[in-house]
Design a protein around this motif. Structure first.
Motif: not given
Length: 317
Positions: A144-145, A147, A249
């Protein structure tokens, strides 16, 4: 089907691997798609590549479409066939490319599923109860941070992470392209915790950032399985896959920044049209906010009431 046809296919795949450094995933896809063409040729008693005509390619693709194969998959199959015949043309094994002007059915463009910020928070900030769950949270945070694609995360080595610079390098992304990505503070924190534990688990010569309980590199299917298991443990009924974290993201970043080019670079998209699908998600969010907040944007429209009282005739001056 002649042995020559099979040999030419093997030569083509070898050329893709050696000269173009195609990924194992790409090679497997090309082989699978071209095997479909070989089956068609075998059914039609076509023995040589040069005997395949444009009409054959059209009929083959139409037959696949009738079997329920999606337009997107058929686009990929046609691309594989075109590449194969371009290779044959280059080596004088045929006189034309029968797939050159054949079009696939237009694919239905589906919007990717995403999680909202609250769902992401609930997924990533839950308590862990083992070393492996600590590793899993570090993986999910990194998805998530930054992508990342699933294949990119699985391929990461310890040396690809720079904790001081808050960055990582994807050495071989889609299309063989490398890119440098930022890492958020939450992901940095979980990575530091995991790296301390990893030192006790990883085998001596293992370079992978994320390793299994055996100390070896964690594979893509294992990562998918761990995310599914984590969601089940937390009582999340919705099927959440790694790519959904990548979609989230992109959607959240575009919603906040409105910078399509930056999101394209971060995702590693070669074509900005691929990135633009997230603008549709952003508009859906804006439209929902508008419908819920604007006093004159309600979906239900009341019918105008008719004033049944007689209007007075205005006095003449």
């Amino acid at each position: 089907m002649s042995a020559d046809f099979e040999q030419l296919l093997n030569d083509f795949l070898r050329q893709l691997s050696v000269e173009q450094s195609a990924s194992p995933h790409t090679l497997k896809s090309y082989q699978r798609d071209l095997k479909q063409l070989m089956r068609y040729c075998s059914d039609k008693a076509i023995k040589n590549c040069s005997e395949v005509k444009q009409a054959d390619i059209r009929y083959h693709i139409a037959s696949r479409y009738r079997l329920g194969i999606s337009g997107k998959s058929l686009q990929r199959e046609l691309s594989a066939i075109r590449s194969f015949y371009n290779y044959l043309l280059k080596n004088n094994d045929t006189n034309s490319n029968p797939a050159q002007y054949v079009k696939s059915p237009k694919p239905v463009r589906k919007l990717p599923k995403t999680l909202d910020v609250d769902q992401i928070t609930g997924l990533l900030e839950a308590e862990t109860s083992s070393h492996l769950e600590t590793r899993d949270i570090a993986m999910f945070e990194l998805f998530y941070s930054s992508g990342l694609r699933l294949s990119e995360l699985a391929a990461l080595d310890v040396n690809d992470i720079d904790l001081l610079d808050h960055s990582l390098i994807v050495r071989v992304g889609k299309g063989g392209k490398a890119r440098l990505l930022p890492i958020g503070s939450k992901a940095i924190s979980t990575l530091m915790t995991w790296l301390a534990l990893r030192a006790k688990i990883a085998q001596t010569c293992e370079t992978a950032l994320f390793v299994s309980h055996k100390g070896t590199r964690l594979g893509q299917r294992s990562i998918q399985a761990r995310l599914k298991q984590w969601c089940q443990k937390k009582g999340i009924a919705e099927h959440i896959h790694p790519h959904m974290l990548r979609h989230s993201f992109a959607s959240h970043l575009l919603e906040s920044s409105q910078d399509l080019r930056a999101v394209q670079e971060l995702l590693g998209h070669s074509d900005i049209n691929t990135t633009q699908i997230y603008t549709h998600l952003d508009f859906q969010h804006l439209a929902q906010v508008y419908d819920n907040a604007h006093p004159r944007a309600k979906k239900k429209i009341d019918s105008p009431t008719v004033n049944k009282q007689k209007t007075e005739k205005p006095a003449t001056m």
